[in-house]
Each structure stands twice: as structure tokens, then as C-alpha cells.
Motif scaffolding. Structure first.
Motif, mmCIF file in Angstrom:
data_model
loop_
_atom_site.group_PDB
_atom_site.id
_atom_site.type_symbol
_atom_site.label_atom_id
_atom_site.label_comp_id
_atom_site.label_asym_id
_atom_site.label_seq_id
_atom_site.Cartn_x
_atom_site.Cartn_y
_atom_site.Cartn_z
ATOM 1 N N TRP A 11 -11.994 -5.078 40.665
ATOM 2 C CA TRP A 11 -11.851 -6.137 39.586
ATOM 3 C C TRP A 11 -11.183 -7.309 40.527
ATOM 4 O O TRP A 11 -11.788 -8.079 39.876
ATOM 5 C CB TRP A 11 -11.192 -5.154 38.494
ATOM 6 N N ALA B 215 -14.330 -8.594 41.492
ATOM 7 C CA ALA B 215 -14.988 -8.983 40.849
ATOM 8 C C ALA B 215 -14.981 -10.496 39.547
ATOM 9 O O ALA B 215 -16.039 -11.301 39.729
ATOM 10 C CB ALA B 215 -15.921 -8.077 40.097
ATOM 11 N N ASN B 216 -13.546 -9.971 39.463
ATOM 12 C CA ASN B 216 -13.201 -11.263 38.749
ATOM 13 C C ASN B 216 -13.246 -13.088 39.542
ATOM 14 O O ASN B 216 -13.349 -14.005 39.123
ATOM 15 C CB ASN B 216 -11.577 -10.703 38.659
ATOM 16 N N ARG C 8 -22.266 -13.092 36.486
ATOM 17 C CA ARG C 8 -22.269 -12.328 35.427
ATOM 18 C C ARG C 8 -23.984 -12.784 35.717
ATOM 19 O O ARG C 8 -24.594 -13.425 35.855
ATOM 20 C CB ARG C 8 -21.912 -13.292 34.398
ATOM 21 N N GLY D 48 -24.608 -7.387 34.323
ATOM 22 C CA GLY D 48 -22.943 -7.453 34.403
ATOM 23 C C GLY D 48 -22.435 -7.977 35.580
ATOM 24 O O GLY D 48 -23.435 -9.058 35.694
ATOM 25 N N LEU D 49 -21.572 -7.667 35.723
ATOM 26 C CA LEU D 49 -20.489 -8.389 36.756
ATOM 27 C C LEU D 49 -21.300 -8.366 37.685
ATOM 28 O O LEU D 49 -21.024 -7.231 38.533
ATOM 29 C CB LEU D 49 -19.619 -8.668 36.236
ATOM 30 N N VAL E 272 -20.872 -4.218 37.971
ATOM 31 C CA VAL E 272 -19.615 -4.081 37.135
ATOM 32 C C VAL E 272 -20.344 -3.622 35.725
ATOM 33 O O VAL E 272 -20.803 -4.928 35.329
ATOM 34 C CB VAL E 272 -18.380 -4.380 37.272
ATOM 35 N N THR F 129 -16.648 -4.246 32.677
ATOM 36 C CA THR F 129 -16.044 -4.341 32.327
ATOM 37 C C THR F 129 -13.901 -4.011 31.343
ATOM 38 O O THR F 129 -14.003 -3.446 32.749
ATOM 39 C CB THR F 129 -16.143 -5.840 31.932
ATOM 40 N N ASP F 130 -14.326 -3.757 30.303
ATOM 41 C CA ASP F 130 -13.471 -2.989 29.747
ATOM 42 C C ASP F 130 -13.452 -1.566 30.621
ATOM 43 O O ASP F 130 -11.998 -0.804 30.405
ATOM 44 C CB ASP F 130 -13.730 -2.106 28.543
ATOM 45 N N VAL G 231 -6.764 -9.068 31.064
ATOM 46 C CA VAL G 231 -7.971 -9.744 32.435
ATOM 47 C C VAL G 231 -7.401 -11.232 33.041
ATOM 48 O O VAL G 231 -6.077 -12.008 32.200
ATOM 49 C CB VAL G 231 -9.271 -10.825 31.584
#
Length: 229
Positions: free
Chosen positions: A156, A159-160, A165, A169-170, A214, A217-218, A229
Motif C-alpha cells: 500500500w 502503491a499510494n 491508476r 487497478g493501481l 492492486v 484497494t479496500d 487512506v
């Protein structure tokens, strides 16, 4: 300077080309080996390091002597900026996760660069604020979590900060081997493989050549036990 496309979440990715070239020009290029410490927690030194072609982990020592993983840093990121700005000891240890290229920038040169580039100074302030906010949420002992949770948190974070995007997905298009992921998670590679398989099987991620996607995400945040997030 060679025109390289830097990931948008990195310091170099946030700078304009002229400022980026100016910064890189004052840096001394160095090669570092895998597992080499490039910054050590508590050290009294004030230079800044720009990660030119690198992957590194950021850790802090706990009371029992173990190391807690705080973050990862990648090509284009800057490290050591807090000590350069306020003269305090290093707040964490940074270790290369693979053979890497870095640029060492002495404090006076870095401060001069910021004075002549106000927009870059604002980006540094923003990066410091982002990192402190993230650290405040994550001051936990990774060793107390299962590998699957530690992996989800690392994925995460990547990815964040650096993901793209797309309809799939990410997408994390940073080259990370399973060995490097295992190092970042503080896990044995076989345990890392099992955790990756579990996330794939749940439809949370998909893996491909030099990328991780990803897809949920959730679901990833839920596994990572991150409330926001």
C-alpha cells in the motif's frame, strides 16, 4: 543531464527539469552495495542523499534491539533532509536493498539550492510533512504482525506513493523482486511467497512482469489493518 522520467511521488518527480538538473549537478555520484547502510540513526552528519537508481528501507531501533521498518525509498527520493535543515542527528537508518547509485549533496550546497529555488523548498516542506504524518500513523512494531499484514502495508505504501491508476487497478511498475519485498517486510522469502499467493488468491493483487497491480484497494487496506487512506 539525461532526461529521465521520475515517478511522480518522488522529490525529483516533483521538480521542474531545470531545478532537477541543477540539484543533480551538485551531487557526488556514488555506488553502494546491497545491504550497505547509507544513513545511520543517531549519526551527527548533515549531508543530503538523492537516490539516483536505488531501492532502500528506512528503519529505527526499538528498545529490545530489533529494527522496525518505517518506510521504503526509491529512485528519485531524497533522504537526510531533516538533519540538513536543522542540524539534528539522523532520525533513522537507511539501508540499500539492492546495488544502487546515490548522489551525496553537502548541506551548504543543498541549502543554497533551496534558496535559489523557492518552489523546490516548498516541495521539501511538503515531503517532510507527508512523512511525519505517515510515521505518526505507523509507529508500530512490524514484528508483531503476520507477514501478510506487513506485506500489505508495504504494497500500500508503494502503491499510494508511486502507483499509476489504470483500468486494471493501481499499477506498481517499480522493479521489486520477491527477495527485495521479503527484505522490506522483514520476512523469509518463502513466507513472502505464501503471503503474495494469498493476496493473489483473494483477488486483491495481480502480479506480472516487473509489476504488481492492486486490483482491490479496500481489500488491501483491510488486510493491512489500515483504517484510512
Amino acid at each position: 543531464m539525461e532526461d529521465v522520467t521520475w515517478l511522480p511521488g518522488t522529490f525529483l518527480g516533483r521538480l521542474g527539469k531545470a531545478a532537477r538538473d541543477q540539484l543533480l549537478a551538485v551531487g557526488v555520484r556514488r555506488s553502494v552495495r546491497e545491504s550497505q547502510v547509507v544513513l545511520r540513526e543517531g549519526a551527527l552528519e548533515s549531508h543530503v542523499i538523492v537516490l539516483d537508481d536505488a531501492l532502500a528501507k528506512v528503519t529505527v531501533a526499538m528498545a529490545d534491539g530489533r529494527q522496525a521498518l518505517l518506510a521504503i525509498r526509491m529512485s528519485g527520493d531524497i533522504i537526510g533532509e531533516i538533519s540538513a535543515l536543522n542540524g539534528t542527528p539522523r532520525t533513522a537508518t537507511v539501508t540499500a536493498c539492492r546495488p544502487s547509485i546515490i548522489r551525496i549533496i553537502h548541506r551548504n550546497a543543498f541549502r543554497a539550492f533551496l534558496r535559489s529555488n523557492p518552489d523546490a523548498a516548498m516541495e521539501v516542506a511538503g515531503i517532510v510533512a507527508d512523512r511525519l504524518r505517515w510515521a505518526n500513523r505507523r509507529r508500530v512494531d512490524f514484528a508483531s504482525y503476520p507477514v501478510k499484514v506487513r506485506l500489505a502495508r508495504v504494497l500500500w505504501e508503494i502503491a499510494n506513493a508511486y502507483g499509476r491508476r489504470t483500468p486494471r487497478g493501481l499499477v506498481i511498475s517499480v522493479r521489486l523482486t520477491q527477495s527485495e519485498l521479503a527484505t522490506l517486510c522483514g520476512a523469509a522469502e518463502i513466507s513472502l511467497q505464501k503471503a503474495l499467493g494469498s493476496l493473489r488468491g483473494a483477488g486483491i493483487i495481480a502480479t506480472g512482469y516487473r509489476e504488481i497491480v492492486v486490483r482491490d484497494t479496500d481489500g488491501l487496506l483491510s488486510v493491512a489493518d489500515l483504517a484510512e487512506v
